[in-house]
Design a protein around this motif. Sequence first.
Motif, mmCIF file in Angstrom:
data_model
loop_
_atom_site.group_PDB
_atom_site.id
_atom_site.type_symbol
_atom_site.label_atom_id
_atom_site.label_comp_id
_atom_site.label_asym_id
_atom_site.label_seq_id
_atom_site.Cartn_x
_atom_site.Cartn_y
_atom_site.Cartn_z
ATOM 1 N N CYS A 122 0.835 -1.198 0.000
ATOM 2 C CA CYS A 122 0.000 0.000 0.000
ATOM 3 C C CYS A 122 0.873 1.253 0.000
ATOM 4 O O CYS A 122 0.663 2.168 -0.789
ATOM 5 C CB CYS A 122 -0.922 -0.031 1.210
ATOM 6 N N LEU A 157 -4.070 0.303 -7.052
ATOM 7 C CA LEU A 157 -3.472 0.193 -5.720
ATOM 8 C C LEU A 157 -3.934 -1.096 -5.042
ATOM 9 O O LEU A 157 -3.133 -1.828 -4.450
ATOM 10 C CB LEU A 157 -3.836 1.410 -4.871
ATOM 11 N N VAL A 158 -5.231 -1.390 -5.152
ATOM 12 C CA VAL A 158 -5.741 -2.616 -4.537
ATOM 13 C C VAL A 158 -5.116 -3.844 -5.208
ATOM 14 O O VAL A 158 -4.741 -4.807 -4.528
ATOM 15 C CB VAL A 158 -7.284 -2.654 -4.600
ATOM 16 N N MET A 215 -1.781 -4.290 -3.797
ATOM 17 C CA MET A 215 -1.824 -4.825 -2.442
ATOM 18 C C MET A 215 -2.125 -6.321 -2.447
ATOM 19 O O MET A 215 -1.528 -7.099 -1.690
ATOM 20 C CB MET A 215 -2.865 -4.068 -1.617
#
Lengths: 322, 312, 267
Positions: free
Chosen positions: A106, A219-220, A223
């Motif tokens: 993250c 971004l997810v 992650m």
Amino acid sequence: MPKGLLFGSRSFDLRHLTMLVLLAVMLILPLFGDAYLLRVATRVIVLSMVAISLDILLGYGGLISFGHAMFLGSGGYVLGVLTYLGIGNGFVVYPAAIALSVVLACIVGMIVLRTVGVYFIMITLAFAQMLYYLANGIRIGENYGGDEGLPLPSRTDFLGALNFNDPAVFHYFTLAILVAILYVSYKLVNSRFGRVIKACRDNERRAKSLGYNTFGYRLVAFMISGGIAGLAGALHMNLQKFVSPDELHWIISGDLLIMVIVGGANSLIGPIIGTGVFVLLEEGISNLTEHWMAIFGPMLILIVLFGRRGIYGLIKPKGEDG
Amino acid sequence: MSLLLIIEQMLNGVQFGIMLFLMAAGLTLIFGIMDFVNLTHGSLYMLGGFFGAKSIAWLTALTGWSDIWLLTLLFVLGVMLGILITVGLNAILEVTIFRRLYSGTHLDHVLATFGLLLFFNEFAKILFGSEPMNVPKPPTLLSPIEIIPGITYSSYRLAITVVGILAAIGLYLLISRTRVGMLIRAGASNREMVAGLGMNINRLFTLVFALGAGLAALAGVMTTPLTSVQVGIGEEIMILTFVVIVIGGIGSIRGAFIASILIGLIDTIGRFLLPMFLGYTLGPAIAAMAIYLAMAGVLFFRPSGLFAPGRG
Amino acid sequence: MTEAVLKVEGLTKRFGALIANEDVDLDVQPGEVHAVIGPNGAGKTTFVSQLAGELRPDHGRILLGGRDVTALPVHKRARLGLARSYQITSVIPSFSALENVAFAAQAIDGNSFKFWKPARSVDHLNEKAAAILAEIGLGHRQDILVKNMSHGEHRQLEIAMALATDPKVLLLDEPTAGMGPAATEGMIAFLDTLKGRYAILMIEHDMDVVFSLADRISALVNGRRVATERPDQIRQNAEVRRAYLGDKADKLNVSRSKASPGGDTSC
């Protein structure tokens, strides 16, 4: 309508055959009792997980991460450090390894995903290098850590349920996790989330103008990828019983890219095949000559110049996409 | 006393920054003009060091000269020979391999040049062995020199800083005052335009590659008497160079210069100061991380660097 | 006067010494087709980019449904109902036609942090996409990968994707760019069916298209808006004629049978 698991097609083809053969080999290997072979096979399984996680970014998301070894290291170090602190319970250290890797992804993602293209490649590389130096600074007591690395002081215990000291048990455990990761990844890349990630790869500008916050989705994805790789990192620590800054070295990140590309990006079994080929070549050629990189390096150039679609491209039926 | 030390460290930082600039100037042009990801730039630094070291040793053995001025001359000749061999090798690669890759994707570039880098490392190991190789400083530059009254500094470091600055000025004049430089500048911000001007883009690429290789080899061979050269040394400097380029903005020579000096100073002073405060395990680790933290900070606010050309 | 769906006030954008847009005011009323014309280099592309949010204006405001969106990024404007089509085709090449439109429909169907159910079996998205494709005349092509489709089909798909986001305002950047005469006719006919249903801001070079569809026409010259008139009046505008002289002045006189200036224009 039911779809064939993993491949999105129902007819049986070369890919299914390859997978079944691979699975069968992995299942019966422990029965031969060859410790060296079993170790190599388990290593292929663990590194395959990292390769799959990288391919979610690279093949599906179009993000060339040149720093994926950082998660291999983060998972391993969390396991190592926690075990030194007296926490050896697998039900604690594994979730912790995954969680810290997700947090790391993250933080890193917040910066690297603001950039594109060449910048992205170099910045992921630079971040991994930064963590490489950080790992050099992790010391436990007088004797452990630093550039010499961290041995695993005691085996990870799952409330007595799994004996990781038995290589066969550990092998089957990693195999089960790999199958689970494959299934989850398959679901992921075909889901609505996966559709957004693929669309960002093809045309980020369009995805934005339709109303997608592409940064957030990427971004997810970053992650999730980091979490899977962190899990693999912890398993790798249990396999090697040792973690060192070398695990985070940028050459490892490069090796991971090679595994994905050689096997075939934008597929889920490609990275597994690529990892298998890479590890076998490494073991095979390095037994013949210590200068195995002098053979492997030019091979890579030839692959780029003449065989861009990877091994997966060879066994995939013609005309099928993805 | 400690002020003296700090001044010395700052000068070391500038010297290191200049070496980084010699690396970064070529690479930022290669990225900017050709959109080509080249991981072998560090290998050129390493090969330059090896070829230069071998050339100097060979020339010294061949002539058997012992006069300090003649030995200094041999050093200079050896440096030039090392650069020449590296540039020649790179030119062969450019024609046979890189040229086929320009039209490919970034991933193609990464993979092929990564393979080449692995090959170079083994190649150097086979040719020169895996032990560090050292070169004595030229005998005229052994003793420290008084730069301002009361403050002395390594004359060799001073000399290579001056050579580096001269190279930087030469590059600046080339880029800003000549027709070729105009094309290079134009190419960094708008590739199609250069092609549109009827310039043979292949020739321009070859030239930029040769220029970059020459500067990288110069940095490598000049640094060898300070740090010695060994397999793998190029990669560390290459990643630092990436950081410099990213901070400066891809394709910007000016950005590369400012970022080089900045990183050179942060790195050198960090390595000097932080261990004093943080101890000898954490200190060097944090010092090594400092430049990456600086990079993260810059990129958070300016994702395409400080001076990205053609991006407003 | 009804409230404008899209309102632009004093929009100014400079690139160094070059003035791309200067003090442009403009509005689009509900159900209206407002065309923006202008010679090459008049600043039309810069104007669209600022409306869509890809460029930040130096001065001025952009109001979408009365809300100031000047500082909002592209995706937030899109979610407020601003849909655009691109001058140069911008689709997702590895998806089928249906999946492209379903992907667009998915954009307004809550968030897309949905990790499990296969995207291809989300029926309500597929049905919506299929209906839009049928309406625009691509129903029979829905399962073709868009990289295998023709240019004209890409242009249609562009519009279909924009429609699938249930927009308030359609921003069409040269919807007929690069199309042959027959395909252009088809596109005009289709866009005509959208009239009254959406507020449309259209940038267009092809005067046939402009005069067939527009309720009002604004002319940009050297970055400034020199006129906003009904189609029958803009031909008489001296400044517009001067800007087009030698270039497209004749075209301004082309009157097509279908070009009937809308009486329902609400100025």
